[in-house]
Write a protein that holds these residues in place. Structure first.
Motif, short mmCIF file in Angstrom:
data_model
loop_
_atom_site.label_atom_id
_atom_site.label_comp_id
_atom_site.label_asym_id
_atom_site.label_seq_id
_atom_site.Cartn_x
_atom_site.Cartn_y
_atom_site.Cartn_z
N TYR A 1 2.98 12.31 2.13
CA TYR A 1 2.41 10.97 2.09
C TYR A 1 1.38 10.89 0.97
N LYS A 2 1.39 9.75 0.26
CA LYS A 2 0.43 9.54 -0.81
C LYS A 2 0.00 8.08 -0.82
N THR A 3 -1.31 7.86 -0.91
CA THR A 3 -1.79 6.50 -1.08
C THR A 3 -1.47 6.05 -2.50
N SER A 4 -1.34 4.77 -2.68
CA SER A 4 -1.03 4.24 -4.01
C SER A 4 -1.63 2.85 -4.11
N GLY A 5 -2.12 2.51 -5.30
CA GLY A 5 -2.69 1.19 -5.52
C GLY A 5 -3.79 1.27 -6.55
N ALA A 6 -4.38 0.15 -6.80
CA ALA A 6 -5.41 0.05 -7.84
C ALA A 6 -6.79 0.36 -7.27
N GLY A 7 -6.98 1.59 -6.85
CA GLY A 7 -8.29 2.03 -6.40
C GLY A 7 -8.60 1.78 -4.95
N GLY A 8 -7.81 0.98 -4.29
CA GLY A 8 -8.09 0.69 -2.89
C GLY A 8 -7.03 1.18 -1.94
N GLY A 9 -6.08 1.98 -2.44
CA GLY A 9 -5.04 2.47 -1.56
C GLY A 9 -4.24 1.34 -0.95
N ASP A 10 -3.73 0.47 -1.80
CA ASP A 10 -3.04 -0.74 -1.34
C ASP A 10 -1.83 -0.46 -0.46
N ILE A 11 -1.07 0.56 -0.79
CA ILE A 11 0.09 0.95 0.02
C ILE A 11 0.13 2.46 0.13
N GLY A 12 0.98 2.94 1.00
CA GLY A 12 1.20 4.37 1.13
C GLY A 12 2.66 4.67 0.85
N LEU A 13 2.90 5.80 0.24
CA LEU A 13 4.26 6.22 -0.07
C LEU A 13 4.61 7.44 0.77
N VAL A 14 5.74 7.37 1.45
CA VAL A 14 6.26 8.52 2.18
C VAL A 14 7.37 9.10 1.34
N LEU A 15 7.29 10.38 1.08
CA LEU A 15 8.24 11.04 0.19
C LEU A 15 9.00 12.14 0.92
N THR A 16 10.32 12.09 0.81
CA THR A 16 11.19 13.11 1.38
C THR A 16 12.54 13.03 0.67
N ASN A 17 13.25 14.13 0.67
CA ASN A 17 14.61 14.10 0.12
C ASN A 17 15.66 14.17 1.24
N SER A 18 15.22 13.92 2.45
CA SER A 18 16.10 13.98 3.62
C SER A 18 16.23 12.61 4.26
N ARG A 19 17.45 12.13 4.39
CA ARG A 19 17.67 10.84 5.07
C ARG A 19 17.29 10.92 6.54
N VAL A 20 17.50 12.07 7.14
CA VAL A 20 17.17 12.26 8.56
C VAL A 20 15.66 12.14 8.75
N ILE A 21 14.91 12.82 7.90
CA ILE A 21 13.44 12.76 7.99
C ILE A 21 12.96 11.35 7.67
N SER B 1 4.64 2.35 15.55
CA SER B 1 3.18 2.33 15.52
C SER B 1 2.62 0.98 15.06
N GLY B 2 3.52 0.05 14.72
CA GLY B 2 3.08 -1.30 14.37
C GLY B 2 2.83 -1.55 12.90
N TYR B 3 3.18 -0.61 12.05
CA TYR B 3 2.99 -0.79 10.61
C TYR B 3 4.25 -1.38 9.99
N GLN B 4 4.11 -1.94 8.79
CA GLN B 4 5.24 -2.49 8.06
C GLN B 4 5.78 -1.45 7.08
N ILE B 5 7.06 -1.60 6.73
CA ILE B 5 7.70 -0.72 5.76
C ILE B 5 8.27 -1.55 4.63
N LEU B 6 7.98 -1.15 3.41
CA LEU B 6 8.63 -1.72 2.23
C LEU B 6 9.69 -0.71 1.82
N ASN B 7 10.94 -1.07 1.91
CA ASN B 7 12.03 -0.15 1.63
C ASN B 7 12.28 -0.10 0.12
N LEU B 8 11.64 0.85 -0.55
CA LEU B 8 11.74 1.00 -1.99
C LEU B 8 12.56 2.23 -2.33
N SER B 9 13.11 2.23 -3.52
CA SER B 9 13.82 3.41 -4.00
C SER B 9 13.59 3.55 -5.50
#
Length: 80
Positions: free
Chosen positions: A27-47, A58-66
């Motif tokens: 997991y990595k925060t990303s954004g312009a200094g305020g951690g606007d979004i978080g990125l989850v990184l894996t090379n496994s579709r199962v994970i 847990s009630g959070y939103q997901i942006l499905n990016l690739s």
């Protein structure tokens, strides 16, 4: 974040990082200094699916990016 006391890593980011770690992803925060979004990184579709399920539950939103196979491109419009 802790050493610099920048305040970028919010409780939300800590929660998401914990979910990702427990599922075997990174997991990595990303954004312009305020951690606007978080990125989850894996090379496994199962994970990725497991992390997605936990995050949504847990009630959070997901942006499905690739990552684009073409990479970043600059396209100029005729009027520019």
């Amino acid at each position: 974040d802790r050493a610099s006391r920048a305040g970028i890593i919010s409780k939300t980011h800590e929660d998401l990082a914990h979910i990702a770690s427990q599922c075997g992803a990174d997991y990595k925060t990303s954004g312009a200094g305020g951690g606007d979004i978080g990125l989850v990184l894996t090379n496994s579709r199962v994970i990725a699916q497991k992390v997605s399920d936990y995050i949504l539950h847990s009630g959070y939103q997901i942006l499905n990016l690739s990552v684009s196979k073409r990479g970043v491109m600059v396209v100029r419009r005729k009027n520019e």
